[in-house]
Design an enzyme around this catalytic site. Structure first.
Site, PDB file in Angstrom:
ATOM      1  N   THR A  29       0.832  -1.221   0.000  1.00 12.06           N
ATOM      2  CA  THR A  29       0.000   0.000   0.000  1.00 12.06           C
ATOM      3  C   THR A  29       0.858   1.259   0.000  1.00 12.06           C
ATOM      4  O   THR A  29       0.589   2.210  -0.733  1.00 12.06           O
ATOM      5  CB  THR A  29      -0.937  -0.009   1.229  1.00 12.06           C
ATOM      6  OG1 THR A  29      -1.719  -1.192   1.179  1.00 12.06           O
ATOM      7  CG2 THR A  29      -1.856   1.190   1.235  1.00 12.06           C
ATOM      8  N   ARG A  33       1.077   4.528  -2.650  1.00 12.16           N
ATOM      9  CA  ARG A  33       1.000   5.950  -2.250  1.00 12.16           C
ATOM     10  C   ARG A  33       2.245   6.695  -2.745  1.00 12.16           C
ATOM     11  O   ARG A  33       2.158   7.818  -3.216  1.00 12.16           O
ATOM     12  CB  ARG A  33       0.904   6.089  -0.728  1.00 12.16           C
ATOM     13  CG  ARG A  33      -0.211   5.307  -0.075  1.00 12.16           C
ATOM     14  CD  ARG A  33      -1.581   5.954  -0.231  1.00 12.16           C
ATOM     15  NE  ARG A  33      -2.582   5.151   0.429  1.00 12.16           N
ATOM     16  CZ  ARG A  33      -3.423   4.293  -0.192  1.00 12.16           C
ATOM     17  NH1 ARG A  33      -3.400   4.175  -1.507  1.00 12.16           N
ATOM     18  NH2 ARG A  33      -4.299   3.588   0.499  1.00 12.16           N
ATOM     19  N   LYS A  98      -0.519  -2.414  13.779  1.00 18.23           N
ATOM     20  CA  LYS A  98      -1.396  -3.255  12.952  1.00 18.23           C
ATOM     21  C   LYS A  98      -0.900  -4.690  13.069  1.00 18.23           C
ATOM     22  O   LYS A  98       0.291  -4.949  12.861  1.00 18.23           O
ATOM     23  CB  LYS A  98      -1.297  -2.779  11.499  1.00 18.23           C
ATOM     24  CG  LYS A  98      -1.871  -3.717  10.471  1.00 18.23           C
ATOM     25  CD  LYS A  98      -0.907  -3.716   9.300  1.00 18.23           C
ATOM     26  CE  LYS A  98      -1.510  -4.007   7.982  1.00 18.23           C
ATOM     27  NZ  LYS A  98      -2.630  -3.183   7.692  1.00 18.23           N
ATOM     28  N   GLU A 178     -11.835  -3.361  13.356  1.00 17.90           N
ATOM     29  CA  GLU A 178     -12.149  -2.633  12.111  1.00 17.90           C
ATOM     30  C   GLU A 178     -12.813  -3.538  11.080  1.00 17.90           C
ATOM     31  O   GLU A 178     -12.127  -4.211  10.308  1.00 17.90           O
ATOM     32  CB  GLU A 178     -10.873  -2.017  11.513  1.00 17.90           C
ATOM     33  CG  GLU A 178     -11.151  -1.224  10.242  1.00 17.90           C
ATOM     34  CD  GLU A 178      -9.907  -0.596   9.598  1.00 17.90           C
ATOM     35  OE1 GLU A 178      -8.789  -0.864  10.079  1.00 17.90           O
ATOM     36  OE2 GLU A 178     -10.066   0.133   8.611  1.00 17.90           O
ATOM     37  N   LYS A 220     -13.635   0.643  14.763  1.00 18.28           N
ATOM     38  CA  LYS A 220     -13.247   1.482  13.608  1.00 18.28           C
ATOM     39  C   LYS A 220     -14.103   1.087  12.417  1.00 18.28           C
ATOM     40  O   LYS A 220     -13.741   0.194  11.652  1.00 18.28           O
ATOM     41  CB  LYS A 220     -11.751   1.290  13.306  1.00 18.28           C
ATOM     42  CG  LYS A 220     -11.266   2.067  12.079  1.00 18.28           C
ATOM     43  CD  LYS A 220      -9.750   2.180  12.017  1.00 18.28           C
ATOM     44  CE  LYS A 220      -9.302   2.798  10.703  1.00 18.28           C
ATOM     45  NZ  LYS A 220      -7.897   3.157  10.669  1.00 18.28           N
ATOM     46  N   SER A 262     -11.502   6.472   6.674  1.00 16.41           N
ATOM     47  CA  SER A 262     -11.991   7.420   5.654  1.00 16.41           C
ATOM     48  C   SER A 262     -12.410   6.688   4.383  1.00 16.41           C
ATOM     49  O   SER A 262     -13.274   7.195   3.649  1.00 16.41           O
ATOM     50  CB  SER A 262     -10.973   8.515   5.364  1.00 16.41           C
ATOM     51  OG  SER A 262      -9.720   8.002   4.966  1.00 16.41           O
ATOM     52  N   GLY A 263     -11.793   5.567   4.081  1.00 14.60           N
ATOM     53  CA  GLY A 263     -12.296   4.659   3.049  1.00 14.60           C
ATOM     54  C   GLY A 263     -12.284   5.141   1.606  1.00 14.60           C
ATOM     55  O   GLY A 263     -12.935   4.541   0.765  1.00 14.60           O
ATOM     56  N   SER A 290      -9.992   7.914  12.561  1.00 21.88           N
ATOM     57  CA  SER A 290      -8.769   7.108  12.514  1.00 21.88           C
ATOM     58  C   SER A 290      -8.421   7.005  11.039  1.00 21.88           C
ATOM     59  O   SER A 290      -8.517   5.949  10.432  1.00 21.88           O
ATOM     60  CB  SER A 290      -9.002   5.722  13.128  1.00 21.88           C
ATOM     61  OG  SER A 290      -7.859   4.916  12.934  1.00 21.88           O
TER      62      SER A 290
HETATM   63  C1  5MM Z   1      -3.319   3.056   6.425  1.00 18.68           C
HETATM   64  O1  5MM Z   1      -3.883   1.945   5.771  1.00 18.68           O
HETATM   65  C2  5MM Z   1      -4.186   0.828   6.584  1.00 18.68           C
HETATM   66  C3  5MM Z   1      -3.449  -0.386   6.156  1.00 18.68           C
HETATM   67  O2  5MM Z   1      -3.917  -0.817   4.913  1.00 18.68           O
HETATM   68  P1  5MM Z   1      -3.247  -2.076   4.150  1.00 18.68           P
HETATM   69  O3  5MM Z   1      -3.259  -3.231   5.073  1.00 18.68           O
HETATM   70  O4  5MM Z   1      -4.149  -2.238   2.963  1.00 18.68           O
HETATM   71  O5  5MM Z   1      -1.884  -1.682   3.750  1.00 18.68           O
HETATM   72  C4  5MM Z   1      -5.725   0.626   6.587  1.00 18.68           C
HETATM   73  O6  5MM Z   1      -6.109  -0.510   7.313  1.00 18.68           O
HETATM   74  C5  5MM Z   1      -6.340   1.831   7.192  1.00 18.68           C
HETATM   75  O7  5MM Z   1      -5.985   1.912   8.555  1.00 18.68           O
HETATM   76  C6  5MM Z   1      -7.852   1.837   7.102  1.00 18.68           C
HETATM   77  O8  5MM Z   1      -8.308   1.318   5.878  1.00 18.68           O
HETATM   78  C7  5MM Z   1      -8.310   3.263   7.218  1.00 18.68           C
HETATM   79  O9  5MM Z   1      -7.604   4.022   6.270  1.00 18.68           O
HETATM   80  P2  5MM Z   1      -8.380   5.024   5.335  1.00 18.68           P
HETATM   81  O10 5MM Z   1      -7.367   5.446   4.304  1.00 18.68           O
HETATM   82  O11 5MM Z   1      -9.535   4.255   4.770  1.00 18.68           O
HETATM   83  O12 5MM Z   1      -8.800   6.140   6.275  1.00 18.68           O
END
Ligand code: 5MM
Length: 341
Positions: A29, A33, A98, A178, A220, A262-263, A290
């Site tokens: 991910t 970015r 995580k 989450e 979350k 934020s999704g 978050s």
């Molecule tokens: C920051 O992204 C988190 C990790 O994602 P990957 O496992 O896909 O690399 C992700 O879990 C994030 O914490 C949540 O989706 C919330 O992030 P958003 O960008 O949706 O606010």
């Protein structure tokens, strides 16, 4: 398990005026970015970028209650040798980690996913606690489409979330639970509402079955929102009203707090939605952000991998953190959204 301490941490994570920085992008991910801003995803660049965020004094001390880290980051040192996790602690924010290991295809359920990572989780949690992590995060992914989600996908993901949460609490770590219902797709807000309700109901049922103490966790969730490709996009007011109605119906008041993902919403939409929810009156739990993308898109662009842009990146991060901090109290206004840099 010391539930008083778990509750104290969970409550601090959702303190009014503050929210959580989701900086736990996995290697794939963060590469996506960085590709978008033309930066190579090396270990050093990832470290420099995250060090820039954690050294943003205004944002970190005033608006950020906690930071979710990826495994690589929790063991990394800043350029001057200070562990990155110490920078977070010194700012007054709580470090988190995580712990899921991503998703795999769910057998017998075409197009659906299950989150994995329970094997050896107890051992990993012990190491993370010793390093300083006081909360963790596990993300389940539920997609909406033709004939999906299946009850199978909802069930296995809820079961895994509860297994993870129980293991966290046994290790004296607050679990962020989450269950993300994706906003990809052309479904409308009411379909998102209906699916999210099924997912949250099943998740809380599993949490109870597995004896997770609701007072020592943070939820979350996604908001109730139109799919990105839906022709009719719900207004800010409709998203706020339906999300609060949904959460009140599904989330027991014993849960100290809810911190949204934020999704894929734009930065400003994510802020406006949270703000509008706080305009609707008193709530039984803390309600904050978050965010990953909605907090980081602007600083990533401002930084663009250049040391001379660190101050601009920090200004962009502080601006978004402040906007969301205000939204978590219902005090944000769109007129505050002038350019940060
Ligand atoms: C920051 O992204 C988190 C990790 O994602 P990957 O496992 O896909 O690399 C992700 O879990 C994030 O914490 C949540 O989706 C919330 O992030 P958003 O960008 O949706 O606010």
């Amino acid at each position: 398990m010391n539930l008083t301490e778990l509750n104290r941490i969970a409550t601090a994570m959702v303190a009014s005026g503050k929210g959580i920085l989701a900086a736990d992008e996995s290697s794939g991910t963060i590469k996506k970015r960085f590709d978008a801003i033309g930066v190579e995803s090396t270990e050093e660049n990832r470290r420099d970028y995250r060090e820039m965020l954690f050294r943003s004094k205004d944002a970190m001390s005033q608006y950020i209650s906690g930071v979710i880290l990826y495994d690589e980051t929790i063991w990394q040192d800043a350029q001057d040798g200070t562990p990155l996790i110490k920078l977070i602690e010194q700012s007054g924010a709580i470090p988190g980690i995580k712990v899921d290991e991503g998703t795999q295809a769910l057998p017998m359920c075409p197009g659906e996913l299950v989150t994995v990572g329970l094997d050896k989780l107890a051992e990993r949690l012990k190491k993370y606690y010793e390093r300083g992590a006081r909360f963790a995060k596990w993300r389940a992914v539920i997609d909406i489409g033709s004939g999906i989600p299946s009850m199978t996908a909802i069930s296995v993901n809820a079961h895994a979330l509860a297994r993870y949460a129980a293991l966290c609490q046994a290790a004296q770590i607050v679990p962020i639970v989450e269950p993300e219902v994706l906003m990809d797709g052309d479904h409308d807000i009411d379909r998102c509402y209906e699916v999210t309700q099924r997912v949250l109901d099943k998740t809380f049922q599993e949490l109870r079955v597995q004896r997770v103490a609701l007072e020592g966790m943070v939820l979350k969730p996604n908001m109730a929102i139109s799919g990105k490709k839906c022709a009719k996009q719900a207004s800010v007011e409709e998203v706020a009203e339906k999300t609060i109605r949904l959460l009140k119906a599904c989330v027991p008041a014993a849960v100290p707090g809810i911190a949204f993902l934020s999704g894929g919403q734009s930065d400003e939409e994510a802020t406006a939605h949270l703000n509008a929810m706080h305009k609707l009156g008193a709530l039984p739990w803390g309600l904050t952000f978050s965010y990953g993308r909605a907090l980081q898109a602007a600083p990533q662009k401002a930084w663009s991998g250049k040391a001379e842009n660190v101050a601009a990146g920090q200004r962009a991060f502080s601006h978004r953190a402040r906007m969301n901090g205000l939204a978590s109290k219902g005090e944000w206004q769109s007129s505050l959204e002038q350019k940060a840099a």
